[in-house]
Design a protein around this motif. Structure first.
Motif, PDB file in Angstrom:
ATOM      1  N   UNK A   1       0.835  -1.207   0.000  1.00  0.00           N
ATOM      2  CA  UNK A   1       0.000   0.000   0.000  1.00  0.00           C
ATOM      3  C   UNK A   1       0.866   1.252   0.000  1.00  0.00           C
ATOM      4  N   UNK A   2       1.943   1.248   0.797  1.00  0.00           N
ATOM      5  CA  UNK A   2       2.820   2.416   0.903  1.00  0.00           C
ATOM      6  C   UNK A   2       3.583   2.679  -0.388  1.00  0.00           C
ATOM      7  N   UNK A   3       3.762   1.661  -1.220  1.00  0.00           N
ATOM      8  CA  UNK A   3       4.547   1.810  -2.432  1.00  0.00           C
ATOM      9  C   UNK A   3       3.702   1.770  -3.703  1.00  0.00           C
ATOM     10  N   UNK A   4       2.402   1.903  -3.553  1.00  0.00           N
ATOM     11  CA  UNK A   4       1.531   1.977  -4.720  1.00  0.00           C
ATOM     12  C   UNK A   4       1.405   0.678  -5.489  1.00  0.00           C
ATOM     13  N   UNK A   5       1.590  -0.456  -4.814  1.00  0.00           N
ATOM     14  CA  UNK A   5       1.497  -1.769  -5.464  1.00  0.00           C
ATOM     15  C   UNK A   5       0.134  -2.398  -5.163  1.00  0.00           C
ATOM     16  N   UNK A   6      -0.287  -3.335  -5.987  1.00  0.00           N
ATOM     17  CA  UNK A   6      -1.536  -4.045  -5.681  1.00  0.00           C
ATOM     18  C   UNK A   6      -1.431  -4.723  -4.312  1.00  0.00           C
ATOM     19  N   UNK A   7      -2.398  -4.484  -3.449  1.00  0.00           N
ATOM     20  CA  UNK A   7      -2.354  -5.024  -2.084  1.00  0.00           C
ATOM     21  C   UNK A   7      -2.885  -6.447  -2.095  1.00  0.00           C
ATOM     22  N   UNK A   8      -1.968  -7.399  -2.094  1.00  0.00           N
ATOM     23  CA  UNK A   8      -2.336  -8.820  -2.118  1.00  0.00           C
ATOM     24  C   UNK A   8      -1.926  -9.545  -0.845  1.00  0.00           C
ATOM     25  N   UNK A   9      -0.968  -8.997  -0.104  1.00  0.00           N
ATOM     26  CA  UNK A   9      -0.444  -9.686   1.068  1.00  0.00           C
ATOM     27  C   UNK A   9       0.464 -10.839   0.708  1.00  0.00           C
TER      28      UNK A   9
END
Length: 343
Positions: free
Chosen positions: A322-330
């Motif tokens: 989330x902090x790096x603008x990536x898809x949040x998948x975990x």
């Protein structure tokens, strides 16, 4: 009425009428201060445009290089009789304090001449001229211009107004044109060759070609004929100012583009018949243990580094994504692995 008085009256009447009919009464015609002017010395400057963006500290060093073989350069120097854009842009860049300008033009040839004199033993021993003193250009800016001139009509509609006055008013209206310049600036990283920024700017003005009209009344037309070229230079300078401002606004919030697997390692667009190890399993070379250690260093993961998936690892990965603008998948996907390795 004397000729000069007649000339002034007719021009006042003609220009006033044209401006009213075209709805351009609030636009600047001809004169006015050059959008780019003044001076710069180090981090200080005088006379800079009030609209020029300014930086608290430089973002790196920059060289400005224009392609003199491009068609726009021939128009600039041949049709408009204007010089290279490099000095104009370098002044603007230094006044902004956003980059430190390094010379890669004619002055550099002279610098190399001095170094050749030093190498040949011709300079005094106290000259302090030697190797390892020149500063590298972190970035290269490449400018370009797109010209547009749309000649306005209206002369025929006014030709019947006021007898002889109408003919003169019509001549002025017929000579009115809209001058517009659109400029682009490309900023390239010299070490990687990556384009880090690009911007476009534009400016527009109204110009009146009155040299031929004034020629009907004797001397004086030549000065205004030369003056009719001046707005082109001002429009170009204003367009570059706009373009540079747009670039500064972008690089202030600069975030590097990331490619899973690293830049230049093959990319993610698979080509038929070609092998691309990065397109599928870029995360395979970066283990979950590696990710946990990096996330621990970043203060996002507080559990044991065991290389095993779990709620703590998933939460840490989601926070990082989330902090790096990536898809949040975990999950430790290729894009996340690449971003973690870059930190």
């Amino acid at each position: 009425m004397r000729v000069n008085q007649l000339k002034s009256c007719l021009l006042a009447l003609g220009v006033s009428t044209v401006l009213t009919l075209t709805g351009c009464a609030d636009m600047q015609v001809g004169g006015g201060k050059n959008p780019v002017g003044g001076s710069a010395g180090g981090a200080t400057s005088t006379g800079a445009a009030k609209t020029l963006e300014h930086c608290d500290h430089p973002l790196g060093t920059m060289a400005v290089e224009e392609n003199t073989g491009d068609p726009w350069y021939a128009v600039l120097t041949g049709q408009y009789h204007l010089p290279s854009t490099v000095p104009l842009i370098r002044l603007m860049v230094q006044q902004s304090n956003c980059f430190v300008v390094v010379d890669r033009g004619q002055a550099m040839n002279s610098m190399m001449g001095e170094r050749n004199l030093a190498a040949s033993g011709q300079l005094r021993g106290t000259s302090n001229m030697g190797g390892g003193q020149m500063v590298a250009a972190d970035y290269v800016m490449t400018p370009s211009i797109q010209f547009s001139q749309n000649t306005g009509g209206g002369g025929a509609a006014l030709a019947g107004v006021g007898g002889g006055y109408g003919a003169i008013i019509g001549a002025i209206a017929g000579s009115m044109k809209s001058s517009e310049a659109s400029t682009t600036m490309m900023l390239t990283d010299t070490r990687s060759g990556v384009q880090v920024a690009a911007s476009q700017g534009s400016a527009k003005n109204i110009d009146f070609g009155m040299g031929g009209l004034l020629g009907q009344f004797g001397s004086g037309g030549g000065a205004l004929g030369a003056y009719s070229q001046t707005p082109e230079g001002k429009v170009i300078a204003a367009a570059f100012l706009d373009s540079f401002n747009q670039m500064v606004k972008s690089v202030r919030e600069y975030a590097p583009q990331r490619v899973a697997g690293g830049l230049g390692a093959g990319g993610q667009l698979g080509v038929d018949g070609a092998s691309n190890p990065n397109a599928a399993g870029a995360a395979s070379s970066y283990s979950l243990s590696d990710a946990q250690r990096k996330l621990t260093d970043l203060g996002l993961y507080t559990s044991k580094v065991d290389g095993l998936p779990g709620p703590g690892t998933s939460r840490a990965l989601s926070t990082f994504q989330k902090a790096n603008g990536l898809p949040v998948t975990g999950q430790l996907d290729a894009a996340t692995a690449s971003a973690l390795q870059a930190r």
